[in-house]
Scaffold this active site. Structure first.
Site, PDB file in Angstrom:
ATOM      1  N   SER A  15       1.019  -1.215   0.008  1.00 16.66           N
ATOM      2  CA  SER A  15      -0.026   0.082   0.143  1.00 16.66           C
ATOM      3  C   SER A  15       0.786   1.277  -0.144  1.00 16.66           C
ATOM      4  CB  SER A  15      -0.989   0.138   1.184  1.00 16.66           C
ATOM      5  OG  SER A  15      -0.258  -0.218   2.438  1.00 16.66           O
ATOM      6  N   ASP A 165      -0.577   7.798  10.200  1.00 19.34           N
ATOM      7  CA  ASP A 165      -0.752   6.576  10.701  1.00 19.34           C
ATOM      8  C   ASP A 165       0.264   5.880  11.209  1.00 19.34           C
ATOM      9  OD1 ASP A 165      -0.057   5.591   8.480  1.00 19.34           O
ATOM     10  OD2 ASP A 165      -1.867   4.549   8.136  1.00 19.34           O
ATOM     11  N   HIS A 168       1.838   4.965   6.783  1.00 18.21           N
ATOM     12  CA  HIS A 168       1.761   5.427   5.257  1.00 18.21           C
ATOM     13  C   HIS A 168       2.159   6.844   5.208  1.00 18.21           C
ATOM     14  CE1 HIS A 168      -1.031   1.958   5.382  1.00 18.21           C
ATOM     15  NE2 HIS A 168      -0.653   1.618   4.318  1.00 18.21           N
TER      16      HIS A 168
END
Length: 178
Positions: A15, A165, A168
């Site tokens: 991601s 977070d 990321h």
């Protein structure tokens, strides 16, 4: 992806890499830095070393002749694998890419720091993995680069400004990465 005339630069990973596509904070940075370089992002949210390995083995890059592959993978393996197992998985991905794209150089990136504080248990494990995978660099076709410290504050903490977070990157984090 096959419709592109030519792909010179491949990004692959989880991601964090997928965030270049604009779903994360990286869209504008990607447009500014990489579109003109015939870049393509194969990153997938949640991907592990096994996932990337499977995709390359099963034709993801067949017929493509990139000059450079930027690889960042392993953070999603942290919860269920040892540092050695994760490093082996990363090595398998590097070797598979070498088999499918023999003319490309691979920029193997150290796993980025995660967790707000330097005492986060993930940090020590990431450091161990990065020490192992740094040895995969051969100075020619595999280049190792770890700039995780560029995301950290002087006291070793991650700021919400760079990684909201603590995993990321934000747009500012992607700018740092670029």
């Amino acid at each position: 992806s096959r419709k592109m005339e030519k792909i010179d630069l491949i990004f692959d990973g989880d991601s964090i890499t997928a965030g270049w596509k604009g779903g994360g904070g990286g869209g504008g940075v990607w447009g500014h830095h990489y579109v003109k370089l015939n870049a393509f992002d194969f990153g997938n949210s949640g991907d592990t070393t096994n996932g990337v390995l499977w995709q390359v083995q099963n034709g993801q890059v067949d017929g493509l002749h990139p000059k450079l592959i930027v690889l960042l993978i392993g953070t999603n393996n942290l919860g269920h694998c040892t540092a050695e197992q994760i490093a082996e998985g990363i090595k398998a991905v590097v070797m598979e890419y070498q088999k499918h794209c023999p003319d490309a150089s691979i920029l193997l990136q150290g796993i980025f720091p995660r967790g707000e504080k330097p005492t986060d248990p993930a940090r020590a494990k990431i450091k161990s993995i990065n020490q192992i995978i740094s040895r995969y660099a051969d100075g020619k076709k595999v280049i190792y680069l770890d700039f995780g410290d560029k995301f950290l504050q002087p006291d070793g903490t991650l700021s919400k400004d760079i990684m909201p977070d603590f995993l990321h990157p934000s747009a500012k984090g992607y700018q740092t990465w670029a």
